[in-house]
Design a protein around this motif. Structure first.
Motif, mmCIF file in Angstrom:
data_model
loop_
_atom_site.group_PDB
_atom_site.id
_atom_site.type_symbol
_atom_site.label_atom_id
_atom_site.label_comp_id
_atom_site.label_asym_id
_atom_site.label_seq_id
_atom_site.Cartn_x
_atom_site.Cartn_y
_atom_site.Cartn_z
ATOM 1 N N GLU A 1 13.722 17.285 9.687
ATOM 2 C CA GLU A 1 13.243 18.625 9.992
ATOM 3 C C GLU A 1 13.096 18.715 11.504
ATOM 4 O O GLU A 1 12.824 17.712 12.174
ATOM 5 C CB GLU A 1 11.889 18.867 9.324
ATOM 6 N N ASN A 2 13.282 19.879 12.061
ATOM 7 C CA ASN A 2 13.114 20.081 13.501
ATOM 8 C C ASN A 2 12.285 21.334 13.727
ATOM 9 O O ASN A 2 12.542 22.367 13.107
ATOM 10 C CB ASN A 2 14.472 20.219 14.194
ATOM 11 N N TYR A 3 11.305 21.231 14.616
ATOM 12 C CA TYR A 3 10.432 22.343 14.928
ATOM 13 C C TYR A 3 10.470 22.591 16.428
ATOM 14 O O TYR A 3 10.684 21.658 17.220
ATOM 15 C CB TYR A 3 8.988 22.041 14.500
ATOM 16 N N LEU A 4 10.256 23.830 16.846
ATOM 17 C CA LEU A 4 10.218 24.137 18.272
ATOM 18 C C LEU A 4 8.961 23.588 18.926
ATOM 19 O O LEU A 4 8.978 23.216 20.095
ATOM 20 C CB LEU A 4 10.304 25.651 18.489
ATOM 21 N N ALA A 5 7.875 23.543 18.186
ATOM 22 C CA ALA A 5 6.614 23.063 18.749
ATOM 23 C C ALA A 5 6.147 21.850 17.952
ATOM 24 O O ALA A 5 5.770 21.955 16.798
ATOM 25 C CB ALA A 5 5.560 24.163 18.690
ATOM 26 N N GLY A 6 6.231 20.683 18.547
ATOM 27 C CA GLY A 6 5.678 19.496 17.922
ATOM 28 C C GLY A 6 6.689 18.671 17.163
ATOM 29 O O GLY A 6 7.833 19.067 16.922
ATOM 30 N N ARG A 7 6.232 17.516 16.793
ATOM 31 C CA ARG A 7 7.046 16.553 16.058
ATOM 32 C C ARG A 7 7.197 16.993 14.607
ATOM 33 O O ARG A 7 6.249 17.453 13.983
ATOM 34 C CB ARG A 7 6.350 15.192 16.111
ATOM 35 N N PRO A 8 8.376 16.824 14.023
ATOM 36 C CA PRO A 8 8.557 17.156 12.606
ATOM 37 C C PRO A 8 7.675 16.281 11.713
ATOM 38 O O PRO A 8 7.354 15.142 12.061
ATOM 39 C CB PRO A 8 10.035 16.848 12.354
ATOM 40 N N ASP A 9 7.313 16.817 10.559
ATOM 41 C CA ASP A 9 6.460 16.071 9.640
ATOM 42 C C ASP A 9 7.187 15.685 8.353
ATOM 43 O O ASP A 9 6.581 15.180 7.423
ATOM 44 C CB ASP A 9 5.211 16.878 9.301
ATOM 45 N N ASP B 1 11.380 14.669 6.512
ATOM 46 C CA ASP B 1 12.817 14.447 6.581
ATOM 47 C C ASP B 1 13.409 14.785 5.224
ATOM 48 O O ASP B 1 12.816 14.485 4.185
ATOM 49 C CB ASP B 1 13.142 12.977 6.897
#
Length: 122
Positions: free
Chosen positions: A52-60, A62
């Motif tokens: 998963e990829n997010y603009l803000a922060g590390r992904p939580d 997969d």
């Protein structure tokens, strides 16, 4: 990004009745089983994945795709294990492909295969 397939199967009575319990559960990762293992048994391996990829922060989480293969001495035993594993995991994952069934010409072992998509929290 390791899915909890072993944990869920080790808690499922139908699976442990067919594949053993605890550390003796005949469900192996990396698509390989020990030489001479009792049958039936199952192996699983990661065949695809996407974080998963997010603009803000590390992904939580997969997203991963597993291939599960079941081997045994009879077609009936292989199908029984396949269905038990499916029932053990499908509330947490999605079966996305029923693969082939076949028999190895050399070993005469039966095999059934299926794929599972899983979202694994980190």
């Amino acid at each position: 990004m390791t899915p909890p397939i072993f944990q869920l199967c080790s808690q499922a009575v139908a699976v442990t009745a067919l594949l053993g319990a605890g550390a003796d559960l005949r469900l192996y990762s990396f698509g390989e089983a020990p030489e001479g293992v009792a049958k039936p048994y199952a192996v699983w391996q990661l065949i695809n994945g996407e974080p998963e990829n997010y603009l803000a922060g590390r992904p939580d989480a997969d997203g991963v795709t597993l291939q599960v293969d079941v081997y045994g001495t009879t077609g009936a035993s292989v199908r029984q294990v396949r269905d038990a594993i499916r029932d053990a995991i499908e509330l947490r994952a999605h079966v996305t492909r029923w693969g082939g069934e076949g028999r190895d010409p050399t070993t005469k072992n039966y095999r059934a295969s299926f794929d599972v998509d899983w979202i694994v929290l980190r």
